[in-house]
Design a protein around this motif. Structure first.
Motif, PDB file in Angstrom:
ATOM      1  N   LYS A 143       0.837  -1.207   0.000  1.00  0.00           N
ATOM      2  CA  LYS A 143       0.000   0.000   0.000  1.00  0.00           C
ATOM      3  C   LYS A 143       0.867   1.251   0.000  1.00  0.00           C
ATOM      4  O   LYS A 143       0.617   2.194  -0.760  1.00  0.00           O
ATOM      5  CB  LYS A 143      -0.917  -0.004   1.222  1.00  0.00           C
ATOM      6  CG  LYS A 143      -1.833   1.209   1.301  1.00  0.00           C
ATOM      7  CD  LYS A 143      -2.750   1.141   2.521  1.00  0.00           C
ATOM      8  CE  LYS A 143      -3.649   2.360   2.587  1.00  0.00           C
ATOM      9  NZ  LYS A 143      -4.549   2.312   3.780  1.00  0.00           N
ATOM     10  N   ARG A 144       1.897   1.248   0.839  1.00  0.00           N
ATOM     11  CA  ARG A 144       2.790   2.407   0.921  1.00  0.00           C
ATOM     12  C   ARG A 144       3.485   2.654  -0.415  1.00  0.00           C
ATOM     13  O   ARG A 144       3.627   3.797  -0.858  1.00  0.00           O
ATOM     14  CB  ARG A 144       3.838   2.162   2.020  1.00  0.00           C
ATOM     15  CG  ARG A 144       4.879   3.253   2.146  1.00  0.00           C
ATOM     16  CD  ARG A 144       5.976   2.876   3.112  1.00  0.00           C
ATOM     17  NE  ARG A 144       5.535   2.828   4.489  1.00  0.00           N
ATOM     18  CZ  ARG A 144       6.332   2.551   5.518  1.00  0.00           C
ATOM     19  NH1 ARG A 144       7.619   2.285   5.298  1.00  0.00           N
ATOM     20  NH2 ARG A 144       5.874   2.530   6.750  1.00  0.00           N
ATOM     21  N   SER A 145       3.908   1.578  -1.066  1.00  0.00           N
ATOM     22  CA  SER A 145       4.649   1.698  -2.320  1.00  0.00           C
ATOM     23  C   SER A 145       3.756   2.127  -3.475  1.00  0.00           C
ATOM     24  O   SER A 145       4.198   2.843  -4.372  1.00  0.00           O
ATOM     25  CB  SER A 145       5.352   0.377  -2.644  1.00  0.00           C
ATOM     26  OG  SER A 145       6.300   0.069  -1.641  1.00  0.00           O
ATOM     27  N   ARG A 146       2.513   1.665  -3.467  1.00  0.00           N
ATOM     28  CA  ARG A 146       1.585   2.107  -4.506  1.00  0.00           C
ATOM     29  C   ARG A 146       1.401   3.615  -4.442  1.00  0.00           C
ATOM     30  O   ARG A 146       1.375   4.307  -5.466  1.00  0.00           O
ATOM     31  CB  ARG A 146       0.226   1.410  -4.344  1.00  0.00           C
ATOM     32  CG  ARG A 146       0.168  -0.001  -4.908  1.00  0.00           C
ATOM     33  CD  ARG A 146      -1.265  -0.470  -5.065  1.00  0.00           C
ATOM     34  NE  ARG A 146      -2.011  -0.439  -3.804  1.00  0.00           N
ATOM     35  CZ  ARG A 146      -2.066  -1.438  -2.940  1.00  0.00           C
ATOM     36  NH1 ARG A 146      -1.402  -2.570  -3.192  1.00  0.00           N
ATOM     37  NH2 ARG A 146      -2.771  -1.340  -1.830  1.00  0.00           N
ATOM     38  N   ASN A 147       1.285   4.120  -3.243  1.00  0.00           N
ATOM     39  CA  ASN A 147       1.100   5.567  -3.065  1.00  0.00           C
ATOM     40  C   ASN A 147       2.339   6.350  -3.479  1.00  0.00           C
ATOM     41  O   ASN A 147       2.244   7.482  -3.969  1.00  0.00           O
ATOM     42  CB  ASN A 147       0.758   5.878  -1.607  1.00  0.00           C
ATOM     43  CG  ASN A 147      -0.593   5.317  -1.196  1.00  0.00           C
ATOM     44  OD1 ASN A 147      -1.460   5.086  -2.036  1.00  0.00           O
ATOM     45  ND2 ASN A 147      -0.784   5.088   0.099  1.00  0.00           N
ATOM     46  N   ALA A 148       3.532   5.722  -3.279  1.00  0.00           N
ATOM     47  CA  ALA A 148       4.789   6.413  -3.592  1.00  0.00           C
ATOM     48  C   ALA A 148       5.282   6.119  -5.000  1.00  0.00           C
ATOM     49  O   ALA A 148       6.222   6.765  -5.480  1.00  0.00           O
ATOM     50  CB  ALA A 148       5.860   6.008  -2.581  1.00  0.00           C
ATOM     51  N   GLY A 149       4.684   5.133  -5.655  1.00  0.00           N
ATOM     52  CA  GLY A 149       5.108   4.764  -7.004  1.00  0.00           C
ATOM     53  C   GLY A 149       6.445   4.068  -7.045  1.00  0.00           C
ATOM     54  O   GLY A 149       7.215   4.230  -8.005  1.00  0.00           O
ATOM     55  N   THR A 150       6.770   3.296  -6.024  1.00  0.00           N
ATOM     56  CA  THR A 150       8.053   2.589  -5.956  1.00  0.00           C
ATOM     57  C   THR A 150       7.845   1.077  -6.093  1.00  0.00           C
ATOM     58  O   THR A 150       6.719   0.580  -6.013  1.00  0.00           O
ATOM     59  CB  THR A 150       8.766   2.871  -4.619  1.00  0.00           C
ATOM     60  OG1 THR A 150       7.892   2.510  -3.536  1.00  0.00           O
ATOM     61  CG2 THR A 150       9.122   4.346  -4.506  1.00  0.00           C
TER      62      THR A 150
END
Length: 304
Positions: A143-150
């Protein structure tokens, strides 16, 4: 606390998960329940603590282009359990067990080592709850990475060598993470015959070579056979200066583990290993350079 902490027979860590089904565990065990078991084993009291180490709390993780999360356990039997977290560790004055990176970096602090011991006891005592906790972190990472695009990735063995893929629940954990877009990579002393990465192409494994087990020539041969290999050497710059394709500094970050082509990752001695004997506790760069040169010469002769 469970009596599993006092058992005396030697147990391979992957056997802790035998008979467990991750899908069933996620449906029946809550994160709150898992936290309570972790706290019982000496874990943190914070309701927001992660069992995986955040990239910002790991020097190498912070250098990675994509966020690297690491599970740090206590190696071998440092946690005081009979479960050996590094079944293929070498022992003795120049063995990896006595000079483990467990003492390097933030591992020099007693509080950090205590946290790793608590995680290990949690895993040994309550393996079902442990898996739920790790899976919960994977979901949060995605979830965190989806928001950050990583593109995040995880090392499940920061200071351990657990063959996760040997158990059904371990395989399910890897597939669960992969389904969320998370990659995996690890260092291992298990040979390819015992830990084969082929069934899990995005779980990249590098064979950790040690001079008391493999000669410099055998390291180069292992690399040429298609395996990625990690070695600790006394002079990284000497090997890098050769300009040989496939040799990289593993001190900068662990992202080289994700390279699809066979690679040699060279590391400098850290922690207690720095006082070890060259050629026994770690490789001499000149020996590897010589072996690399001889291998290249032999290859040219065979192809002429």
């Amino acid at each position: 606390m469970s009596q599993q902490l006092t058992i005396t027979r030697k147990v391979c860590p992957s056997s802790l998960f035998e008979g467990l089904d991750l899908e069933h565990l996620l449906a029946t065990i809550t994160i709150k329940d898992a936290r309570e078991k972790w706290r019982e084993c000496g874990g943190p009291g914070s309701p927001s603590a992660w069992i995986l180490t955040d990239p910002t709390h790991s020097p190498k993780g912070a250098k990675s282009t994509n966020p690297e999360y690491i599970l740090y356990l206590a190696p071998v039997r440092e946690a005081g359990t009979s479960v050996d977290m590094c079944p293929r560790a070498t022992h003795g004055p120049n063995g990896c067990a006595s000079s483990c990176l467990y003492t390097a970096g933030r591992g020099k602090f007693a509080s950090i080592r205590a946290g790793r011991v608590a995680r290990t006891r949690f895993m040994v005592t309550y393996p079902a709850h442990f898996l739920v906790m790790v899976a919960g972190n994977l979901k949060a990472i995605a979830k965190r990475s989806r928001n950050a695009g990583t593109s995040p990735w995880v090392r499940l063995n920061g200071t351990s060598d657990v063959p996760w893929e040997r158990s059904q629940a371990g395989r399910q954990l890897i597939r669960y993470g992969q389904s969320l877009g998370i990659g995996f990579g690890d260092y291992t002393k298990f040979p390819a015959a015992e830990r084969d990465r082929e069934p899990y192409p995005s779980y990249m494994l590098a064979r950790s070579a040690w001079p008391t087990q493999k000669s410099a020539e055998e390291v180069i041969e292992l690399w040429r056979s298609g395996e990625s290999v990690s070695v600790v050497v006394d002079d990284i710059e000497l090997l890098i200066a050769l300009g040989t394709l496939g040799i990289v500094s593993a001190d900068k970050s662990d992202e080289w583990l994700r390279l699809p082509e066979p690679t040699i990752g060279v590391l400098s001695p850290k922690g207690d290993l720095r006082s070890g004997e060259p050629g026994k506790a770690f490789y001499r760069a000149v020996d590897l350079a010589r072996a690399l040169g001889n291998a290249s010469s032999n290859l040219q002769e065979r192809t002429q």
